[in-house]
Design a protein around this motif. Structure first.
Motif, PDB file in Angstrom:
ATOM      1  N   GLY A   1       0.609  -1.099   0.135  1.00 56.23           N
ATOM      2  CA  GLY A   1      -0.135   0.100  -0.140  1.00 56.23           C
ATOM      3  C   GLY A   1       0.587   1.254  -0.461  1.00 56.23           C
ATOM      4  O   GLY A   1       0.686   2.232  -0.391  1.00 56.23           O
ATOM      5  N   HIS A   2       1.966   1.552   0.244  1.00 61.36           N
ATOM      6  CA  HIS A   2       3.166   2.484   0.659  1.00 61.36           C
ATOM      7  C   HIS A   2       3.585   2.729  -0.352  1.00 61.36           C
ATOM      8  O   HIS A   2       3.565   3.780  -0.801  1.00 61.36           O
ATOM      9  CB  HIS A   2       3.855   2.175   1.857  1.00 61.36           C
ATOM     10  N   HIS A   3       3.829   1.656  -1.411  1.00 62.37           N
ATOM     11  CA  HIS A   3       4.534   1.152  -2.739  1.00 62.37           C
ATOM     12  C   HIS A   3       3.533   2.257  -3.804  1.00 62.37           C
ATOM     13  O   HIS A   3       4.328   2.834  -4.913  1.00 62.37           O
ATOM     14  CB  HIS A   3       5.531   0.798  -3.307  1.00 62.37           C
ATOM     15  N   THR A   4       2.284   1.949  -3.758  1.00 64.32           N
ATOM     16  CA  THR A   4       0.877   2.016  -4.204  1.00 64.32           C
ATOM     17  C   THR A   4       0.823   3.100  -4.655  1.00 64.32           C
ATOM     18  O   THR A   4       1.058   4.154  -5.763  1.00 64.32           O
ATOM     19  CB  THR A   4      -0.348   1.042  -4.033  1.00 64.32           C
ATOM     20  N   SER A   5       1.213   3.517  -3.256  1.00 63.15           N
ATOM     21  CA  SER A   5       0.535   5.437  -2.782  1.00 63.15           C
ATOM     22  C   SER A   5       2.056   6.042  -3.877  1.00 63.15           C
ATOM     23  O   SER A   5       1.451   6.609  -4.383  1.00 63.15           O
ATOM     24  CB  SER A   5       0.376   5.379  -1.345  1.00 63.15           C
ATOM     25  N   GLU A   6       3.032   6.468  -3.443  1.00 64.76           N
ATOM     26  CA  GLU A   6       4.128   6.533  -4.051  1.00 64.76           C
ATOM     27  C   GLU A   6       3.651   6.739  -5.615  1.00 64.76           C
ATOM     28  O   GLU A   6       4.248   7.805  -5.774  1.00 64.76           O
ATOM     29  CB  GLU A   6       5.613   5.744  -3.646  1.00 64.76           C
ATOM     30  N   ASP A   7       3.254   5.368  -5.283  1.00 67.36           N
ATOM     31  CA  ASP A   7       3.532   5.729  -7.228  1.00 67.36           C
ATOM     32  C   ASP A   7       2.900   5.831  -8.478  1.00 67.36           C
ATOM     33  O   ASP A   7       2.691   6.618  -8.687  1.00 67.36           O
ATOM     34  CB  ASP A   7       3.783   4.298  -7.831  1.00 67.36           C
TER      35      ASP A   7
ATOM     36  N   VAL B   1      13.029   8.514  -9.278  1.00 62.96           N
ATOM     37  CA  VAL B   1      12.558   7.945  -8.775  1.00 62.96           C
ATOM     38  C   VAL B   1      11.686   6.477  -9.856  1.00 62.96           C
ATOM     39  O   VAL B   1      11.275   5.812  -9.216  1.00 62.96           O
ATOM     40  CB  VAL B   1      11.018   9.050  -9.853  1.00 62.96           C
ATOM     41  N   ALA B   2      12.348   6.589 -11.033  1.00 63.92           N
ATOM     42  CA  ALA B   2      12.591   4.921 -12.035  1.00 63.92           C
ATOM     43  C   ALA B   2      13.160   3.514 -11.372  1.00 63.92           C
ATOM     44  O   ALA B   2      12.756   2.884 -11.174  1.00 63.92           O
ATOM     45  CB  ALA B   2      13.461   5.463 -13.014  1.00 63.92           C
ATOM     46  N   LYS B   3      14.254   4.385 -10.427  1.00 65.78           N
ATOM     47  CA  LYS B   3      15.233   3.738  -9.790  1.00 65.78           C
ATOM     48  C   LYS B   3      14.344   3.026  -8.085  1.00 65.78           C
ATOM     49  O   LYS B   3      14.589   2.391  -8.192  1.00 65.78           O
ATOM     50  CB  LYS B   3      16.285   4.126  -9.112  1.00 65.78           C
ATOM     51  N   LEU B   4      13.195   4.130  -7.485  1.00 66.49           N
ATOM     52  CA  LEU B   4      12.135   3.934  -6.626  1.00 66.49           C
ATOM     53  C   LEU B   4      10.985   2.619  -7.249  1.00 66.49           C
ATOM     54  O   LEU B   4      11.210   2.308  -6.299  1.00 66.49           O
ATOM     55  CB  LEU B   4      11.639   5.049  -6.100  1.00 66.49           C
ATOM     56  N   LYS B   5      10.875   2.935  -8.289  1.00 68.61           N
ATOM     57  CA  LYS B   5       9.509   2.125  -9.107  1.00 68.61           C
ATOM     58  C   LYS B   5      10.175   0.481  -9.014  1.00 68.61           C
ATOM     59  O   LYS B   5       9.895  -0.260  -8.821  1.00 68.61           O
ATOM     60  CB  LYS B   5       8.884   2.794 -10.144  1.00 68.61           C
ATOM     61  N   GLN B   6      11.668   0.586  -9.455  1.00 66.81           N
ATOM     62  CA  GLN B   6      12.023  -0.460  -9.894  1.00 66.81           C
ATOM     63  C   GLN B   6      12.431  -1.019  -8.292  1.00 66.81           C
ATOM     64  O   GLN B   6      12.054  -2.236  -8.482  1.00 66.81           O
ATOM     65  CB  GLN B   6      13.510   0.223 -10.644  1.00 66.81           C
ATOM     66  N   ASP B   7      12.951  -0.641  -7.388  1.00 74.70           N
ATOM     67  CA  ASP B   7      12.597  -1.673  -6.288  1.00 74.70           C
ATOM     68  C   ASP B   7      11.294  -1.603  -5.780  1.00 74.70           C
ATOM     69  O   ASP B   7      11.370  -2.395  -5.401  1.00 74.70           O
ATOM     70  CB  ASP B   7      13.149  -0.126  -4.746  1.00 74.70           C
ATOM     71  N   HIS B   8      10.691  -0.795  -5.337  1.00 72.73           N
ATOM     72  CA  HIS B   8       9.161  -1.840  -5.848  1.00 72.73           C
ATOM     73  C   HIS B   8       8.477  -2.898  -5.861  1.00 72.73           C
ATOM     74  O   HIS B   8       8.482  -3.551  -5.921  1.00 72.73           O
ATOM     75  CB  HIS B   8       8.006  -0.387  -5.781  1.00 72.73           C
ATOM     76  N   SER B   9       9.307  -2.450  -8.009  1.00 73.78           N
ATOM     77  CA  SER B   9       8.416  -4.069  -8.099  1.00 73.78           C
ATOM     78  C   SER B   9       9.355  -5.061  -7.975  1.00 73.78           C
ATOM     79  O   SER B   9       8.459  -5.704  -7.880  1.00 73.78           O
ATOM     80  CB  SER B   9       9.046  -4.075  -9.887  1.00 73.78           C
ATOM     81  N   MET B  10      11.067  -5.300  -7.039  1.00 74.04           N
ATOM     82  CA  MET B  10      11.606  -5.990  -6.862  1.00 74.04           C
ATOM     83  C   MET B  10      10.920  -6.561  -5.364  1.00 74.04           C
ATOM     84  O   MET B  10      10.687  -7.879  -4.698  1.00 74.04           O
ATOM     85  CB  MET B  10      13.139  -5.938  -6.358  1.00 74.04           C
TER      86      MET B  10
END
Length: 155
Positions: free
Chosen positions: A57-63, A81-90
């Motif tokens: 939920g935290h990562h979905t809200s950030e994205d 932001v691209a790096k952070l989103k990549q981390d979210h996927s991992m």
């Protein structure tokens, strides 16, 4: 014209990260308690589900909300932001592995390995995120922005 005051969004982000660390520790304790009892407890399922749901939920809200807001104000943060989103996927992938291990009734040792992997990536991600964006976040005025919309259910 009234000047809007800055909000401590960076502090809010660090607080959410700490709540997620705390939730991870509760999930770890539930695994250990289940191992001591010789079974997968309802508490384990509850705490792992709660932790996984809160982190996702935290990562979905950030994205969906926080990162677009950042990029609107600071387009130069696109690589961050691209790096952070990549981390979210991992992290999402690692969480799915933990959930499969819990649902399949794998032993505590394997469940803890999954949790260790999530924790390692999560900690690296949190440190990078805090280093890169908390200063920028603290420059954002309190414009009626909702904490939960930007930072998820633990905000």
């Amino acid at each position: 014209m009234t000047e809007q005051r800055a909000h401590a969004w960076g502090r809010e982000l660090r607080d959410v990260h700490q709540r997620l660390r705390d939730a991870l520790e509760v999930a770890r304790e539930a695994i250990a308690d289940g191992a001591a009892a010789g079974s997968v407890s309802r508490d384990l399922r509850l705490f792992c589900l709660g932790f996984c749901t809160a982190l996702n939920g935290h990562h979905t809200s950030e994205d969906a909300a926080l990162f677009p807001l950042l990029l609107e104000r600071r387009p130069d943060l696109a690589p961050v932001v691209a790096k952070l989103k990549q981390d979210h996927s991992m992290i999402e992938y690692l969480i799915a592995g933990l959930q499969r291990a819990v649902d399949s009734g794998h032993g505590a040792e394997e469940q803890l390995r999954h949790l260790d992997g999530i924790e390692a990536v999560m900690e690296t991600h949190f440190r990078y995120e805090e280093k890169q964006i908390t200063g920028v976040l603290d420059e954002i005025a309190d414009e009626g922005l909702d904490r939960r919309t930007l930072l998820g259910p633990l905000a």
